[in-house]
Design a protein around this motif. Sequence first.
Motif, PDB file in Angstrom:
ATOM      1  N   UNK A  73     -22.260 -40.035 -14.777  1.00  0.00           N
ATOM      2  CA  UNK A  73     -20.939 -40.642 -14.962  1.00  0.00           C
ATOM      3  C   UNK A  73     -20.911 -42.158 -14.917  1.00  0.00           C
ATOM      4  N   UNK A  74     -22.097 -42.798 -14.979  1.00  0.00           N
ATOM      5  CA  UNK A  74     -22.108 -44.268 -15.007  1.00  0.00           C
ATOM      6  C   UNK A  74     -22.011 -44.755 -16.451  1.00  0.00           C
ATOM      7  N   UNK A  75     -21.174 -45.763 -16.683  1.00  0.00           N
ATOM      8  CA  UNK A  75     -20.995 -46.302 -18.045  1.00  0.00           C
ATOM      9  C   UNK A  75     -22.137 -47.226 -18.448  1.00  0.00           C
ATOM     10  N   UNK A  76     -22.561 -47.100 -19.724  1.00  0.00           N
ATOM     11  CA  UNK A  76     -23.577 -47.997 -20.283  1.00  0.00           C
ATOM     12  C   UNK A  76     -23.312 -48.134 -21.781  1.00  0.00           C
ATOM     13  N   UNK A 124     -17.365 -58.211 -25.215  1.00  0.00           N
ATOM     14  CA  UNK A 124     -17.561 -57.409 -23.988  1.00  0.00           C
ATOM     15  C   UNK A 124     -17.652 -58.359 -22.790  1.00  0.00           C
ATOM     16  N   UNK A 125     -18.387 -59.456 -22.953  1.00  0.00           N
ATOM     17  CA  UNK A 125     -18.515 -60.462 -21.893  1.00  0.00           C
ATOM     18  C   UNK A 125     -17.128 -61.000 -21.507  1.00  0.00           C
ATOM     19  N   UNK A 126     -16.333 -61.325 -22.504  1.00  0.00           N
ATOM     20  CA  UNK A 126     -14.959 -61.823 -22.264  1.00  0.00           C
ATOM     21  C   UNK A 126     -14.144 -60.823 -21.468  1.00  0.00           C
ATOM     22  N   UNK A 127     -14.144 -59.576 -21.938  1.00  0.00           N
ATOM     23  CA  UNK A 127     -13.323 -58.539 -21.315  1.00  0.00           C
ATOM     24  C   UNK A 127     -13.733 -58.313 -19.860  1.00  0.00           C
ATOM     25  N   UNK A 128     -15.048 -58.221 -19.616  1.00  0.00           N
ATOM     26  CA  UNK A 128     -15.541 -57.890 -18.272  1.00  0.00           C
ATOM     27  C   UNK A 128     -15.664 -59.124 -17.376  1.00  0.00           C
ATOM     28  N   UNK A 129     -15.462 -60.313 -17.958  1.00  0.00           N
ATOM     29  CA  UNK A 129     -15.499 -61.538 -17.168  1.00  0.00           C
ATOM     30  C   UNK A 129     -14.132 -61.904 -16.629  1.00  0.00           C
ATOM     31  N   UNK A 130     -13.105 -61.148 -16.985  1.00  0.00           N
ATOM     32  CA  UNK A 130     -11.789 -61.411 -16.424  1.00  0.00           C
ATOM     33  C   UNK A 130     -10.645 -61.395 -17.420  1.00  0.00           C
ATOM     34  N   UNK A 131     -10.947 -61.358 -18.731  1.00  0.00           N
ATOM     35  CA  UNK A 131      -9.868 -61.374 -19.723  1.00  0.00           C
ATOM     36  C   UNK A 131      -9.026 -60.099 -19.609  1.00  0.00           C
ATOM     37  N   UNK A 132      -9.701 -58.963 -19.413  1.00  0.00           N
ATOM     38  CA  UNK A 132      -8.987 -57.701 -19.191  1.00  0.00           C
ATOM     39  C   UNK A 132      -9.218 -57.283 -17.745  1.00  0.00           C
ATOM     40  N   UNK A 133      -8.370 -56.337 -17.280  1.00  0.00           N
ATOM     41  CA  UNK A 133      -8.572 -55.923 -15.890  1.00  0.00           C
ATOM     42  C   UNK A 133      -8.718 -54.407 -15.794  1.00  0.00           C
ATOM     43  N   UNK A 134      -9.347 -53.979 -14.714  1.00  0.00           N
ATOM     44  CA  UNK A 134      -9.491 -52.550 -14.407  1.00  0.00           C
ATOM     45  C   UNK A 134     -10.154 -51.772 -15.534  1.00  0.00           C
ATOM     46  N   UNK A 135      -9.770 -50.482 -15.671  1.00  0.00           N
ATOM     47  CA  UNK A 135     -10.398 -49.603 -16.661  1.00  0.00           C
ATOM     48  C   UNK A 135     -10.161 -50.036 -18.109  1.00  0.00           C
ATOM     49  N   UNK A 136      -9.157 -50.913 -18.330  1.00  0.00           N
ATOM     50  CA  UNK A 136      -8.860 -51.427 -19.678  1.00  0.00           C
ATOM     51  C   UNK A 136     -10.087 -52.130 -20.269  1.00  0.00           C
ATOM     52  N   UNK A 137     -10.941 -52.675 -19.401  1.00  0.00           N
ATOM     53  CA  UNK A 137     -12.141 -53.386 -19.878  1.00  0.00           C
ATOM     54  C   UNK A 137     -13.012 -52.483 -20.754  1.00  0.00           C
ATOM     55  N   UNK A 138     -13.042 -51.181 -20.438  1.00  0.00           N
ATOM     56  CA  UNK A 138     -13.927 -50.263 -21.162  1.00  0.00           C
ATOM     57  C   UNK A 138     -13.419 -49.932 -22.572  1.00  0.00           C
ATOM     58  N   UNK A 139     -12.243 -50.490 -22.955  1.00  0.00           N
ATOM     59  CA  UNK A 139     -11.771 -50.299 -24.331  1.00  0.00           C
ATOM     60  C   UNK A 139     -12.514 -51.244 -25.290  1.00  0.00           C
ATOM     61  N   UNK A 140     -13.251 -52.227 -24.731  1.00  0.00           N
ATOM     62  CA  UNK A 140     -14.027 -53.153 -25.573  1.00  0.00           C
ATOM     63  C   UNK A 140     -15.500 -52.749 -25.505  1.00  0.00           C
ATOM     64  N   UNK A 141     -16.093 -52.407 -26.673  1.00  0.00           N
ATOM     65  CA  UNK A 141     -17.496 -51.958 -26.710  1.00  0.00           C
ATOM     66  C   UNK A 141     -17.583 -50.445 -26.770  1.00  0.00           C
ATOM     67  N   UNK A 142     -18.743 -49.957 -27.191  1.00  0.00           N
ATOM     68  CA  UNK A 142     -18.943 -48.503 -27.360  1.00  0.00           C
ATOM     69  C   UNK A 142     -19.551 -47.866 -26.124  1.00  0.00           C
ATOM     70  N   UNK A 143     -18.772 -47.792 -25.044  1.00  0.00           N
ATOM     71  CA  UNK A 143     -19.286 -47.297 -23.760  1.00  0.00           C
ATOM     72  C   UNK A 143     -19.528 -45.796 -23.769  1.00  0.00           C
TER      73      UNK A 143
END
Length: 168
Positions: free
Chosen positions: A111-114, A86-105
């Motif tokens: 409507x806020x993701x956690x 999740x750290x990798x994805x949200x630190x820049x490895x993925x971009x935009x909404x694609x980041x939320x495909x990593x982890x059980x959001x």
Amino acid sequence: MSEIKIETPVMDGFRTAMRRMASSVSVITTRNGDVHHGMAATSVSSLSFQPPSLLVCINRSIAMHEAVRGAGRFCVTLLGEAHGPVCDAFGGKLSGPERFTVGGWHEDVDGLNYLPDAPASMFCRLDATYEYGTHTICVGVIEKVLLGENGAPLIYREGGVGGFRRFL
Ligand SMILES: Cc1cc2nc3c(=O)[nH]c(=O)nc-3n(C[C@H](O)[C@H](O)[C@H](O)COP(=O)(O)O)c2cc1C
């Protein structure tokens, strides 16, 4: 024991010194209209107990900056040891909404993701902003806290993630 002192130009020294600082990793999420944003952050700090508040420093050049200002709300989810990807994805490895495909959001009622499997998620109202240099200090008043299992935290240092070892 001999003392080691190496003098470096300020910018190089500052970068190296900050890389040596171990920090707990969080993901900041917000929703501006229908668009979800998220970024990894180590600059989260507790601010005050009255009102319960925290701060996070956000680079003015990234999408999250305008999104948080527009939404006026954000969530700080503390990552646990299992959240390296999740750290990798949200630190820049993925971009935009694609980041939320990593982890059980999950989405809260507003409507806020956690992440329910994270040690804690703090839902904040943006109460103040202070621009300084390249970043804006965003002050959030905490409106709701969801606590997950109190597992080991994810620690960032020298460009990589690791765990926490207790001595006392
Ligand atoms: C562990 C880690 C901690 C970070 N902490 C911060 C931070 O506190 N503030 C910040 O502005 N960017 C921080 N970043 C960088 C942002 O996460 C990154 O620039 C952002 O996700 C890029 O988003 P964009 O692709 O939408 O521009 C951090 C990155 C990592 C990997």
